[in-house]
Design a protein around this motif. Structure first.
Motif, short mmCIF file in Angstrom:
data_model
loop_
_atom_site.label_atom_id
_atom_site.label_comp_id
_atom_site.label_asym_id
_atom_site.label_seq_id
_atom_site.Cartn_x
_atom_site.Cartn_y
_atom_site.Cartn_z
N LEU A 262 40.75 -22.41 -4.59
CA LEU A 262 41.74 -22.99 -3.34
C LEU A 262 43.04 -22.56 -3.01
CD1 LEU A 262 41.29 -24.95 -1.08
CD2 LEU A 262 42.16 -26.88 -2.53
N ARG A 263 43.55 -22.61 -4.25
CA ARG A 263 45.02 -22.26 -4.02
C ARG A 263 45.55 -20.79 -3.26
NH1 ARG A 263 47.90 -21.55 -9.84
NH2 ARG A 263 46.01 -20.52 -10.79
N PHE A 264 44.70 -19.90 -3.47
CA PHE A 264 44.80 -18.58 -3.12
C PHE A 264 44.43 -18.55 -1.22
CE2 PHE A 264 43.22 -17.50 -7.25
CZ PHE A 264 44.31 -17.61 -7.84
N HIS A 265 43.40 -19.46 -1.27
CA HIS A 265 43.03 -19.51 0.12
C HIS A 265 43.58 -20.56 1.10
CE1 HIS A 265 39.60 -17.25 -1.72
NE2 HIS A 265 39.29 -17.04 -0.38
N ALA A 266 44.40 -21.15 0.55
CA ALA A 266 45.05 -22.44 1.13
C ALA A 266 46.56 -22.00 1.17
CB ALA A 266 44.84 -23.91 0.58
N GLY A 267 46.81 -21.18 0.41
CA GLY A 267 48.26 -20.62 0.37
C GLY A 267 48.49 -19.18 0.81
N ILE A 268 48.17 -18.20 0.04
CA ILE A 268 48.65 -16.84 0.21
C ILE A 268 47.94 -16.42 1.65
CG2 ILE A 268 48.34 -14.39 -0.64
CD1 ILE A 268 48.15 -15.63 -3.48
N TRP A 269 46.54 -16.90 1.79
CA TRP A 269 45.73 -16.23 2.83
C TRP A 269 46.26 -16.79 4.15
CZ3 TRP A 269 43.36 -12.92 5.65
CH2 TRP A 269 42.30 -13.27 6.33
N PRO A 270 46.62 -18.12 4.39
CA PRO A 270 47.41 -18.49 5.43
C PRO A 270 48.82 -17.81 5.83
CG PRO A 270 46.87 -20.43 4.32
CD PRO A 270 46.46 -19.19 3.53
N ALA A 271 49.43 -17.76 4.57
CA ALA A 271 50.74 -17.05 4.94
C ALA A 271 50.63 -15.67 5.33
CB ALA A 271 51.56 -17.13 3.53
N MET A 272 49.41 -14.78 5.14
CA MET A 272 49.06 -13.57 5.66
C MET A 272 48.86 -13.88 6.98
SD MET A 272 46.95 -11.80 2.43
CE MET A 272 46.27 -10.52 3.67
N LEU A 273 48.09 -14.76 7.64
CA LEU A 273 47.62 -14.85 8.83
C LEU A 273 48.74 -15.39 9.80
CD1 LEU A 273 44.23 -16.87 8.19
CD2 LEU A 273 44.35 -14.47 9.24
N LEU A 274 49.73 -16.11 9.39
CA LEU A 274 50.99 -16.55 10.12
C LEU A 274 51.72 -15.16 10.35
CD1 LEU A 274 51.58 -19.81 8.48
CD2 LEU A 274 50.71 -19.45 10.70
N GLY A 275 51.77 -14.24 9.03
CA GLY A 275 52.66 -13.07 9.03
C GLY A 275 52.18 -12.07 10.44
N LEU A 276 50.66 -12.36 10.15
CA LEU A 276 49.96 -11.25 11.31
C LEU A 276 49.96 -11.82 12.64
CD1 LEU A 276 47.07 -10.41 9.22
CD2 LEU A 276 48.83 -8.66 9.91
N GLY A 277 50.33 -13.35 12.62
CA GLY A 277 50.28 -13.93 14.08
C GLY A 277 49.11 -14.05 14.69
N VAL A 278 48.08 -14.46 13.64
CA VAL A 278 46.72 -14.59 13.83
C VAL A 278 46.48 -16.04 13.24
CG1 VAL A 278 44.38 -14.08 12.95
CG2 VAL A 278 46.07 -11.97 13.41
N ALA A 279 45.57 -16.76 14.10
CA ALA A 279 45.00 -18.26 14.01
C ALA A 279 44.90 -18.48 12.62
CB ALA A 279 44.04 -18.47 15.05
N LEU A 280 44.70 -19.65 12.11
CA LEU A 280 44.36 -20.06 10.74
C LEU A 280 43.15 -20.47 10.95
CD1 LEU A 280 47.53 -22.09 9.64
CD2 LEU A 280 47.29 -19.84 9.16
N PRO A 281 42.23 -20.44 9.67
CA PRO A 281 40.84 -20.67 9.67
C PRO A 281 40.93 -22.36 9.92
CG PRO A 281 41.55 -20.18 7.44
CD PRO A 281 42.75 -19.85 8.43
N LYS A 282 39.76 -22.91 10.76
CA LYS A 282 39.61 -24.35 10.96
C LYS A 282 39.47 -24.94 9.96
CE LYS A 282 38.01 -23.32 15.69
NZ LYS A 282 36.85 -23.58 16.39
N THR A 283 38.66 -24.66 8.68
CA THR A 283 38.18 -25.53 7.62
C THR A 283 38.08 -24.69 6.40
OG1 THR A 283 37.24 -27.02 9.05
CG2 THR A 283 36.67 -27.28 6.67
N LEU A 284 38.57 -25.23 5.18
CA LEU A 284 38.31 -24.62 3.94
C LEU A 284 37.50 -25.69 3.30
CD1 LEU A 284 41.83 -23.39 2.77
CD2 LEU A 284 39.87 -22.04 3.78
N LEU A 285 36.12 -25.28 3.00
CA LEU A 285 35.16 -26.27 2.31
C LEU A 285 35.23 -25.87 0.75
CD1 LEU A 285 32.96 -28.25 1.91
CD2 LEU A 285 31.30 -26.30 2.83
N VAL A 286 35.72 -26.82 0.17
CA VAL A 286 35.96 -26.64 -1.17
C VAL A 286 34.68 -27.08 -2.20
CG1 VAL A 286 37.40 -26.66 -3.25
CG2 VAL A 286 38.23 -26.81 -0.88
N HIS A 287 33.84 -26.43 -2.60
CA HIS A 287 33.03 -26.86 -3.74
C HIS A 287 33.26 -26.75 -5.00
CE1 HIS A 287 31.51 -23.42 -5.36
NE2 HIS A 287 31.65 -22.63 -4.02
N GLY A 288 32.69 -27.61 -5.90
CA GLY A 288 33.04 -27.75 -7.27
C GLY A 288 32.35 -26.93 -8.10
#
Ligand SMILES: [Zn+2]
Length: 496
Positions: A262-288
């Motif tokens: 989760l922490r990579f998908h909720a931290g690094i990935w959105p940072a990349m998208l924001l840097g690109l000027g691309v919208a963030l994913p709507k939902t991260l579904l986290v399973h156990g």
């Protein structure tokens, strides 16, 4: 126009065997995709494999082949599992694909305003190919618990992504629901993890310490580390940046991730998208995680690893899909034992559902020469089912289907159609009454079949074909014949 839908799964590293966690990713995404398609939506469903990095290069060297040949040989194992769990994906991406590599270099160039060169020093685990924080090293007494090797101090030149530039924006996006993290407790965990801001992250390594990867543009001495390469797949698979159709699907509606990433998908990935000027994913579904026997972690050394192939080969695909969608909660850890699985199989699939279908079919044959007659629509209130899908709690949606299965069984037990049939000769109302009762059963069974489409497509198909033609010619094959491999009497040991 409404955007088309897009769901993604994490791309596993191809150096190992696919495991139950991968199967769970594919299954959850597939349930959602089938549900949306059933409701008329167009869905892109991405799967793929992560194929760069030192561990791949090492395995290839061990086998005496080059890394590309090695990954060519390995990725079909994952594709086979996706197909085996019935995942109706639309796109399969390999990070060694030509388009992906070119797109990743483009992405790097776009991110340049947020990239700087620095020296990285820290505790490194060779097995993880990753650095660990002082705190993590302290908590594990200096030895990686997964690899049983001590962490080493390592220092090298790296490029860094200035993730910290986006800390505030990412926090806002999560808190406002622009990028939802489901379930709520995972969202809280992550917000707590970044309460002091996101740390910048190393995104390259010197070529001498990472040989197998995408080159950093304009710096032949550096190779991209996993983050920019692997996380970008969710975009590049859609054709980003050069094929405009990516915009018909992005932002992803749901990205399915395990709790460990989760922490990579909720931290690094959105940072990349924001840097690109691309919208963030709507939902991260986290399973156990799937644990074994009351919460034990699956581990090769303990020998309690559950192979999804074994479950499917022994009990059938729909039984696998049933257990892992209902008895493993969508948003939390769940437990598997062969006994639990087989008990659920025998009581819920064989008794509750299989027997119900057989009962109704056999009564139609016996009392009405197989003729189904008038079928009213099923009467089950579907609001709970749809609401559960809305909340991405697929286990609650299938629970709701089972309420219906059980209440239809109870209806038959209460109404006792066989007693109505006995009165046929003496009571003129008996025949129409019986027909009405059986019609009610068929209507509800067809509704159950509709609701099972996302979960158990083959079973749903059998129920539809059995009752939809209007005449049940012969009793259907028994759905879910009883099995006693893990419950009931122990197998006798043959005498010597
Ligand atoms: Zn490790």
């Amino acid at each position: 126009m409404e955007k088309n839908l897009y769901i993604t799964t994490a791309i596993p590293y191809v150096n190992g065997k696919p495991h139950i966690g991968n199967a769970l990713d594919y299954l959850l995404a597939d349930i959602w995709a089938r549900y949306q398609r059933q409701n008329g939506r167009e869905v892109r469903f991405q799967v793929g494999t992560d194929e760069h990095g030192n561990k791949i290069a090492a395995k290839a060297a061990e086998a005496g082949i080059d890394p590309q040949t090695y990954t060519d040989q390995m990725y079909p194992n994952f594709q086979a599992l996706m197909q085996k769990v019935g995942a109706g994906y639309t796109d399969f991406i390999r990070t060694t694909d030509g388009h992906h590599k070119g797109a990743v270099q483009y992405i790097w160039q776009q991110l340049k305003p947020h990239i700087y060169k620095g020296t990285y020093q820290g505790w490194y685990c060779m097995g993880h190919e990753a650095f660990f924080t002082d705190k993590e090293v302290e908590e594990t007494a200096g030895t990686c618990p997964d690899h049983q090797t001590p962490y080493q101090q390592l220092s090298e030149d790296n490029y860094f992504l200035k993730t910290s530039d986006f800390s505030v924006r990412i926090r806002e996006a999560i808190e406002s629901g622009e990028m939802k993290i489901v379930p709520e407790f995972r969202k809280k965990e992550f917000l707590n993890l970044i309460k002091d801001g996101l740390p910048d992250v190393s995104i390259s390594r010197p070529r001498k310490s990472l040989t197998w990867g995408v080159s950093v543009p304009d710096d032949p001495n550096q190779v991209m580390y996993v983050w920019v390469d692997a996380l970008s797949n969710y975009l590049t698979v859609l054709g980003y940046p050069d094929k405009p159709e990516w915009q018909q699907f992005w932002p992803a509606d749901v990205q399915v991730v395990g709790k460990d990433i989760l922490r990579f998908h909720a931290g690094i990935w959105p940072a990349m998208l924001l840097g690109l000027g691309v919208a963030l994913p709507k939902t991260l579904l986290v399973h156990g995680f799937v644990t074994v026997g009351g919460g034990a972690k699956m581990s090769k050394s303990v020998g309690n690893v559950v192979d999804p192939n074994e479950v499917i080969d022994q009990y059938g695909l729909d039984a696998f899909r049933y257990y892992f969608s209902r008895h493993i909660p969508t948003q939390d850890d769940g437990d598997f034992t062969w006994e639990k699985f087989e008990t659920a199989y025998n009581t819920e699939l064989a008794n509750d559902l299989g027997n119900l279908v057989a009962r109704v079919a056999n009564m139609l044959i016996k009392y009405q020469a197989g003729v189904v007659g008038d079928v009213p629509l099923g009467e089950h209130d579907m609001r709970n089912y749809h609401a559960a899908f809305e909340r991405l709690e697929f286990n609650k949606a299938i629970d709701d289907v089972w309420l219906m299965v059980r209440s239809l069984n109870k209806y038959i037990d209460d109404v006792k159609p066989w007693e109505i049939a006995k009165r046929k000769d003496s009571d003129p109302d008996a025949e129409p009454h019986l027909s009405e009762v059986l019609g009610h059963c068929v209507g509800n069974l067809l509704q159950i079949a509709d609701l099972l489409v996302p979960f158990m497509p083959a079973t749903s198909g059998v129920i539809h074909t059995t009752f939809e033609s209007g005449v049940v010619a012969s009793a259907p094959n028994i759905l879910f014949p009883k099995m006693q491999q893990h419950t009931g009497k122990p197998t006798e040991v043959p005498a010597k």
